[in-house]
Enzyme design. Structure first.
Site, PDB file in Angstrom:
ATOM      1  N   GLY A  31       0.948  -1.064  -0.083  1.00 36.52           N
ATOM      2  CA  GLY A  31       0.270   0.084  -0.044  1.00 36.52           C
ATOM      3  C   GLY A  31       0.960   1.305  -0.077  1.00 36.52           C
TER       4      GLY A  31
ATOM      5  N   HIS B 152     -15.805   6.315  12.524  1.00 40.87           N
ATOM      6  CA  HIS B 152     -15.264   7.215  12.025  1.00 40.87           C
ATOM      7  C   HIS B 152     -16.651   7.786  11.857  1.00 40.87           C
ATOM      8  CE1 HIS B 152     -15.257   9.907   8.279  1.00 40.87           C
ATOM      9  NE2 HIS B 152     -13.767   9.710   8.470  1.00 40.87           N
TER      10      HIS B 152
ATOM     11  N   SER C  41     -16.810  10.937   2.944  1.00 43.40           N
ATOM     12  CA  SER C  41     -15.241  11.326   3.021  1.00 43.40           C
ATOM     13  C   SER C  41     -15.994  12.545   4.047  1.00 43.40           C
ATOM     14  CB  SER C  41     -14.312  12.446   2.167  1.00 43.40           C
ATOM     15  OG  SER C  41     -13.488  13.414   2.664  1.00 43.40           O
TER      16      SER C  41
ATOM     17  N   ARG D  36     -12.555  13.424  15.412  1.00 47.50           N
ATOM     18  CA  ARG D  36     -13.552  12.283  15.197  1.00 47.50           C
ATOM     19  C   ARG D  36     -14.017  11.657  16.396  1.00 47.50           C
ATOM     20  NH1 ARG D  36      -9.654  10.041  10.362  1.00 47.50           N
ATOM     21  NH2 ARG D  36     -10.163  10.804   8.982  1.00 47.50           N
TER      22      ARG D  36
ATOM     23  N   HIS E 140     -13.178   2.668  11.437  1.00 50.86           N
ATOM     24  CA  HIS E 140     -12.823   3.058   9.809  1.00 50.86           C
ATOM     25  C   HIS E 140     -11.215   3.200  10.297  1.00 50.86           C
ATOM     26  CE1 HIS E 140     -11.330   6.474   6.916  1.00 50.86           C
ATOM     27  NE2 HIS E 140     -10.976   6.475   7.739  1.00 50.86           N
TER      28      HIS E 140
ATOM     29  N   GLU F 102      -0.385   2.272   8.893  1.00 52.00           N
ATOM     30  CA  GLU F 102      -1.225   1.606   9.464  1.00 52.00           C
ATOM     31  C   GLU F 102      -0.906   0.350  10.872  1.00 52.00           C
ATOM     32  OE1 GLU F 102      -5.246   1.692   8.579  1.00 52.00           O
ATOM     33  OE2 GLU F 102      -5.981   1.016   9.501  1.00 52.00           O
TER      34      GLU F 102
HETATM   35  C1  LIG Z   1     -12.516   4.299   3.542  1.00 55.54           C
HETATM   36  C2  LIG Z   1     -11.103   4.942   3.891  1.00 55.54           C
HETATM   37  C3  LIG Z   1     -11.046   6.592   3.612  1.00 55.54           C
HETATM   38  C4  LIG Z   1      -9.764   7.390   4.204  1.00 55.54           C
HETATM   39  N1  LIG Z   1      -9.121   8.089   3.568  1.00 55.54           N
HETATM   40  C5  LIG Z   1      -8.430   8.362   3.994  1.00 55.54           C
HETATM   41  C6  LIG Z   1      -7.854  10.114   3.725  1.00 55.54           C
HETATM   42  O1  LIG Z   1      -8.994  10.888   3.312  1.00 55.54           O
HETATM   43  N2  LIG Z   1      -6.672  10.734   4.376  1.00 55.54           N
HETATM   44  C7  LIG Z   1      -5.930   9.992   5.147  1.00 55.54           C
HETATM   45  O2  LIG Z   1      -4.894  10.387   5.251  1.00 55.54           O
HETATM   46  N3  LIG Z   1      -5.965   9.122   5.805  1.00 55.54           N
HETATM   47  C8  LIG Z   1      -7.298   7.940   5.143  1.00 55.54           C
HETATM   48  N4  LIG Z   1      -7.196   6.487   5.259  1.00 55.54           N
HETATM   49  C9  LIG Z   1      -6.542   5.848   6.220  1.00 55.54           C
HETATM   50  C10 LIG Z   1      -5.737   5.331   4.599  1.00 55.54           C
HETATM   51  O3  LIG Z   1      -5.768   5.069   3.875  1.00 55.54           O
HETATM   52  C11 LIG Z   1      -4.995   4.144   5.406  1.00 55.54           C
HETATM   53  O4  LIG Z   1      -4.645   3.861   6.906  1.00 55.54           O
HETATM   54  C12 LIG Z   1      -3.005   3.783   5.088  1.00 55.54           C
HETATM   55  O5  LIG Z   1      -4.049   4.180   3.065  1.00 55.54           O
HETATM   56  C13 LIG Z   1      -2.694   2.772   5.225  1.00 55.54           C
HETATM   57  O6  LIG Z   1      -1.656   2.439   4.475  1.00 55.54           O
HETATM   58  P1  LIG Z   1      -0.647   1.448   4.640  1.00 55.54           P
HETATM   59  O7  LIG Z   1      -0.129   1.793   3.112  1.00 55.54           O
HETATM   60  O8  LIG Z   1      -0.783   1.727   6.428  1.00 55.54           O
HETATM   61  O9  LIG Z   1      -1.294   0.295   4.637  1.00 55.54           O
HETATM   62  P2  LIG Z   1      -2.628  -0.350   3.247  1.00 55.54           P
HETATM   63  O10 LIG Z   1      -3.091   0.559   1.913  1.00 55.54           O
HETATM   64  O11 LIG Z   1      -3.816  -0.991   4.015  1.00 55.54           O
HETATM   65  O12 LIG Z   1      -1.722  -1.806   2.471  1.00 55.54           O
HETATM   66  C14 LIG Z   1      -1.765  -3.137   2.987  1.00 55.54           C
HETATM   67  C15 LIG Z   1      -0.259  -3.626   2.155  1.00 55.54           C
HETATM   68  O13 LIG Z   1      -0.059  -4.896   2.646  1.00 55.54           O
HETATM   69  C16 LIG Z   1      -0.585  -6.427   2.262  1.00 55.54           C
HETATM   70  N5  LIG Z   1      -1.481  -7.133   3.099  1.00 55.54           N
HETATM   71  C17 LIG Z   1      -2.292  -7.123   4.211  1.00 55.54           C
HETATM   72  N6  LIG Z   1      -1.849  -7.916   4.903  1.00 55.54           N
HETATM   73  C18 LIG Z   1      -0.753  -9.066   4.583  1.00 55.54           C
HETATM   74  C19 LIG Z   1      -0.164 -10.330   4.171  1.00 55.54           C
HETATM   75  N7  LIG Z   1      -0.604 -11.248   5.204  1.00 55.54           N
HETATM   76  N8  LIG Z   1       0.800 -10.647   3.845  1.00 55.54           N
HETATM   77  C20 LIG Z   1       1.064 -10.070   2.892  1.00 55.54           C
HETATM   78  N9  LIG Z   1       0.271  -9.132   2.307  1.00 55.54           N
HETATM   79  C21 LIG Z   1      -0.213  -8.799   2.848  1.00 55.54           C
HETATM   80  C22 LIG Z   1      -1.914  -5.481   1.064  1.00 55.54           C
HETATM   81  O14 LIG Z   1      -2.704  -6.297   0.224  1.00 55.54           O
HETATM   82  C23 LIG Z   1      -1.622  -4.137   0.846  1.00 55.54           C
HETATM   83  O15 LIG Z   1      -0.059  -4.335  -0.051  1.00 55.54           O
HETATM   84  C24 LIG Z   1      -8.905   5.906   4.798  1.00 55.54           C
HETATM   85  C25 LIG Z   1      -9.187   4.990   4.658  1.00 55.54           C
HETATM   86  C26 LIG Z   1     -10.083   4.323   4.902  1.00 55.54           C
HETATM   87  C27 LIG Z   1     -10.984   3.253   4.574  1.00 55.54           C
END
Ligand SMILES: Cc1cc2nc3c(=O)[nH]c(=O)nc-3n(C[C@H](O)[C@H](O)[C@H](O)COP(=O)(O)OP(=O)(O)OC[C@H]3O[C@@H](n4cnc5c(N)ncnc54)[C@H](O)[C@@H]3O)c2cc1C
Ligand code: FES
Lengths: 642, 271
Positions: A47, A271, A289, A335, A406, A430
């Site tokens: 991500g 949220h 949002s 929130r 959320h 996250e």
């Molecule tokens: C609907 C929504 C709207 C949001 N809007 C905002 C916003 O406007 N602004 C803001 O700052 N934040 C926002 N957030 C929060 C934010 O999007 C997330 O916290 C953030 O994108 C998380 O990014 P990440 O890279 O940590 O994880 P993620 O994007 O969740 O990526 C996780 C990755 O890990 C991989 N993965 C997970 N488990 C495994 C496993 N066991 N084996 C292999 N791969 C695995 C997945 O395939 C993925 O590639 C929002 C969240 C939601 C739900």
């Protein structure tokens, strides 16, 4: 409860906060460019946090092997973020600064985040925007061609950058393209549709992972010099949440069972602006949002059980409760406060819509003030989404919204270098616990994920390599063989139960239990009851779950079963943490600890610490480690948004 | 009561008859299987209707229908079902995860198939392999910048109209419906969208020609077909991306080919 063992050391620099990160970077050891390619980094999750990390580490010359469970890194849950990303650019000249973003984030987190980390985050925020613009992220622009901003909850300046309602998508595409470039250059090997199921520890250091190929079903191991987890949050422990269906706790939980401490699992964010549930079939919840709160006004009828349509309720019979109770922030209150206020309004019987589980988010004033085209320009796609799901037109009828799970502030414990207590295991985005304390402000998760990936890990990982002498290991090492055999046995065990209940039915039951007792408001009795109920449910799962099909094929039920099995263990830690924290702070609200008018009461004397839990084995309570939180720059104060 | 999750019930129900493509793995020839009288509610999304059917199948000890989905919000591009011959089903500008059963009549008969294209082999049931799209991006769908050292975000103003056009194209979710809809299984709308996104921004212009060339060459080698202007792609695109991006792509590709010719005639430059 007292801590087991000495206080944890977060390896935070000391001295003036403004220069901590600079000084830390100056002191970090470097890896010689020619030596970088000798190190292999396993990045799990692509991500925002993982893709930015994998791309950047490869740009630096490390060998990277990245994994994700979706069919492409471009589909990570980050893609769903709508509203925007914060950065202390002060382009609006409205008084923003690194200091103010730092201050807002500490306060927004209700004084449960580390000052050093948060200041670094605020500093990096500025580089992120530059980076993303250079990659071609099409941020919204003003007519003069400069970047546009909007405001978000918990802040009084306009510092949120956005790309229509698709900010996460655009940032992820930027990071994904940077990653794709490295894949094309053969510097990153990418394994999509691959799920990590375990961490391999050799001589106390994380040296590899066990994964399952989700197409062939084959379980394999990979060895490297460090493991980076960027696997996202655990909000789906509640079954219904705004997270994508595949979000899970598996990677972080299995790492926890191999020694990594899990910090603050009870800090979950609900949220305030989601589309209400429409029935038992509901598979996930959709967020509207928070940026909508810039122009929408939240209200419920003043009288209980008022069954009139919204247009039939005159102005003086409406309660704009956020504006009333929090005049300076109004509809932009943080929130946790906005969510709880909605819950109270509904608990009082003033909720609207089916089941009385909703409040209005009304744009009629904004449409009058700004015109429909302006509102369409700002929120068009969100309005469309709402209409598609509910069949109602929000330009005419107020939206109905209700809070939903959320985001999860808790996660694996990491030090200032983003390394967990398990050496060699780094955790980003996250998945870690580090920057948001007990409550995350809107538009700060994207910022954190990208800061971790583009600007922090490239430095701190190098330091780890340069300062630790490690033997090379291969997957022939006995620890790898053992981990492989254990995982194969685990998969076989799931398939062998062959009971009567579906995986989803367990997940839904767990989710409902947590939502009722460990959701927006928690109390001792409810938590104790939950702690009794979870092991029973888990036991039933292992006796009665039905996982059809085989392990040697694409088997989505098996994938889900593994995730739910982990949620069933993790949920217990979440509830235990919530029970142990006898105070209300941020997203953690204990009804025993509130003022007469329902505001949260923190207990800084006893709970100004990070709770980091150590796995002690099946059926044994986890051990608590504490990291003291010191506020040297932002003074501990009761959060007030009045 | 505090439970959002208890929801409300008592909505009307409806029944649909499904014919679903079932295929064990890539080697299995596959076949349509009928599921008569599937009960659902008009408030369910299409995928929730399949979830409910899958629960019923498992309660009978049968294997559920495999299909891709993740965000269920129309943004990740994972979901990929053809409903009655139309990728993502009948509602314009809507992914199948955002399609609700209220779009169908009670008693409707629905044929559900995976994306059909040589470049997207079926892995199981309704799940296909779309990694060809990733390889096209890997070939050139990026701006070559590294982390750090980038100029200030406001250093280069971008006219709002250009930024908006970039965003229109960047809205592509990479689902592949365009390919599934095209009689030639061409990927022009996808590749065009990517090229259009980056060519409308100053940051993307340095590599504009190289990018078009590399991406189009990769697209051809993946076995996607040619464009014969059927415009089916635009009609099914859940993000309503305009075919004008294809014209932009062709322009860049052509101009890249011309430059290449010129370079050849120059003898490849001084040694
Ligand atoms: C609907 C929504 C709207 C949001 N809007 C905002 C916003 O406007 N602004 C803001 O700052 N934040 C926002 N957030 C929060 C934010 O999007 C997330 O916290 C953030 O994108 C998380 O990014 P990440 O890279 O940590 O994880 P993620 O994007 O969740 O990526 C996780 C990755 O890990 C991989 N993965 C997970 N488990 C495994 C496993 N066991 N084996 C292999 N791969 C695995 C997945 O395939 C993925 O590639 C929002 C969240 C939601 C739900
Ligand atoms: S599941 Fe993400 S677009 Fe449909």
């Amino acid at each position: 409860m007292s801590a087991d063992g000495p206080l944890l050391d977060g390896r935070c620099p000391t001295g003036p906060i403004e220069t901590r990160w600079e000084r830390c970077k100056a002191e970090l050891k470097l890896v010689n460019p020619a030596n970088k390619r000798k190190y292999k980094v396993l990045v799990v999750g692509t991500g925002l946090a993982g893709a930015s990390a994998a791309a950047t580490l490869a740009e630096l010359g490390y060998q990277v092997h990245a994994f994700c469970f979706q069919d492409s890194p471009r589909r990570a849950h980050s893609i769903a973020a709508q509203g925007g990303i914060n950065a202390a650019k002060n382009y609006q000249n409205d008084g923003d600064s690194v200091w103010r973003l730092f201050h807002d984030t500490i306060k927004g987190g209700d004084f449960r985040a580390r000052e050093s980390n948060v200041h670094r985050l605020a500093e990096c925020s500025r580089n992120i925007i530059d980076q993303c613009v250079a990659q071609g992220v099409p941020f919204a622009r003003e007519y003069g061609g400069l970047l546009d901003n909007r405001s978000f909850g918990g802040s009084q300046v306009s510092r949120t950058f956005y790309a229509r309602g698709q900010t996460g998508q655009q940032l992820l595409i930027g990071a994904y393209q940077a990653l794709a470039r490295q894949i094309g250059l053969r510097r990153v090997k990418m394994s999509p549709r691959t799920e990590m199921l375990d961490v391999v520890v050799v001589n106390g250091v994380a040296r590899g992972i066990v994964v399952r190929d989700l197409v062939s079903g084959k379980v394999e191991t990979h060895a490297g010099d460090a493991v980076v987890l960027a696997t996202g949050g655990y909000g789906n422990v509640f079954f219904l949440s705004t997270n994508a269906k595949g979000c899970n706790v598996t990677a972080t939980w299995r790492a926890h069972k191999k020694g990594a401490f899990f910090a603050n699992p009870c800090y979950t964010q609900i949220h305030p602006t989601c589309i209400p549930v429409s029935g038992d079939h509901q598979s996930k919840l959709t967020l509207m949002s928070e940026s909508l709160r810039n122009d929408g006004r939240i209200w419920v009828p003043k009288t209980k059980g008022d069954a009139r349509g919204p247009d039939q309720i005159p102005e003086d019979e409406r309660d704009y409760y956020l504006e009333r109770r929090y005049p300076s922030y109004g509809n932009l209150a943080p929130r946790d406060i906005a969510s709880r206020s909605a819950k109270y309004a509904c608990d009082e019987g003033r909720g609207v819509g089916p089941g009385g589980l909703g409040v209005y988010l009304d744009f009629s004033d904004a449409i009058k003030r700004l015109s429909e085209p302006v509102i369409r320009e700002r929120y068009g796609n969100l309005f469309e989404m709402y209409e598609r799901i509910t069949g109602e037109n929000p330009y005419r009828v107020p939206m109905r919204i209700y809070p939903a799970v959320h985001y999860t502030m808790g996660g694996l414990w990491v030090d200032y270098h983003l390394m967990s207590n398990l050496p060699g295991l780094f955790v980003l985005g996250e998945a870690n616990f580090s920057d948001h304390g007990a409550n995350r402000l809107g538009a700060s998760a994207l910022m954190q994920g990208l800061a971790d990936g583009y600007f922090v890990i490239p430095y701190t990982l190098g330091h780890f390599f340069a300062s630790t002498k490690q033997e090379k290991v291969t997957t022939d090492h006995p620890e790898f063989k053992k981990a492989l055999a254990d995982t194969n046995a685990y998969v076989a065990r799931l398939l062998a139960v062959n009971g009567k209940r579906t995986v989803d039915s367990f997940h839904k039951e767990l989710g409902k239990l947590l939502w009722d007792k460990v959701g927006m408001a928690r109390d001792r009795a409810g938590l104790q009851e939950t702690l009794k109920r979870i092991p029973e449910l888990r036991e039933e799962f292992w006796k009665n779950v039905f996982v059809p099909g085989s392990g040697e094929a694409l088997n989505q039920s098996l994938e889900k079963a593994g995730r739910v099995a982990d949620f069933l263990e993790f949920a217990e830690l979440l509830a235990a943490d919530a029970l142990e924290r006898e105070e209300s702070c941020g997203g953690h609200f204990r009804t025993e600890y509130q003022t007469a008018d329902g505001e949260a009461v923190r207990n800084d004397e006893k709970f100004c610490y990070v709770a980091a839990w150590e796995w002690k084995g099946d059926g044994k309570p986890a051990a608590l480690h504490q990291e003291a939180l010191n506020y040297e720059f932002v003074h501990l104060a009761t959060r007030s948004y009045k | 009561m505090s439970a959002q999750q208890s929801g409300h019930q008592g909505h009307s129900t409806m029944k649909v008859t499904l014919h679903v493509w079932r295929q064990k793995d890539a080697r299995d020839p596959g076949r349509m299987v009928g599921y008569p009288n599937v009960e659902c509610s008009p408030d369910m999304s299409f995928l929730e209707m399949l979830d409910v059917l899958n629960e019923r199948l498992m309660e009978k000890g049968e294997e559920p229908i495999a299909f891709d989905s993740d965000c269920r919000e129309g943004i990740c591009g994972a979901c990929s079902l053809t409903v009655n011959g139309i990728p993502h089903g009948p509602r314009k500008g809507t992914t199948v995860c955002q399609l609700h059963m209220r779009s169908f009549e009670d008693g409707a008969e629905l044929f559900i198939e995976p994306w059909r294209a040589k470049a997207f082999p079926v892995l199981r049931d309704l799940v296909v392999d779309r990694s060809a799209f990733d390889r096209i991006i890997e070939a050139g769908g990026f701006v070559s910048v590294r982390a750090g050292g980038c100029p200030d975000g406001n250093a280069i103003p971008v006219p709002k109209e250009e930024a908006d056009q970039a965003m229109d194209a960047a809205a592509c979710i990479g689902c592949g419906a365009c390919v599934a809809a095209c009689p030639n299984a061409a990927a022009m709308l996808f590749v065009g969208a990517k090229i259009s996104h980056l060519r409308h921004l100053p940051q993307g212009q340095a590599e504009q020609k190289r990018r078009a060339q590399a991406m189009v060459d990769q697209m051809d080698s993946e076995g996607f077909g040619n464009c014969s202007n059927y415009l089916e792609c635009e009609a099914v695109c859940p993000k309503e991306i305009s075919v004008k991006v294809i014209a932009e792509m062709n322009r860049d590709y052509l101009s890249a080919s011309l430059t290449r010719e010129e370079q050849k005639n120059d003898g490849g430059g001084a040694g």
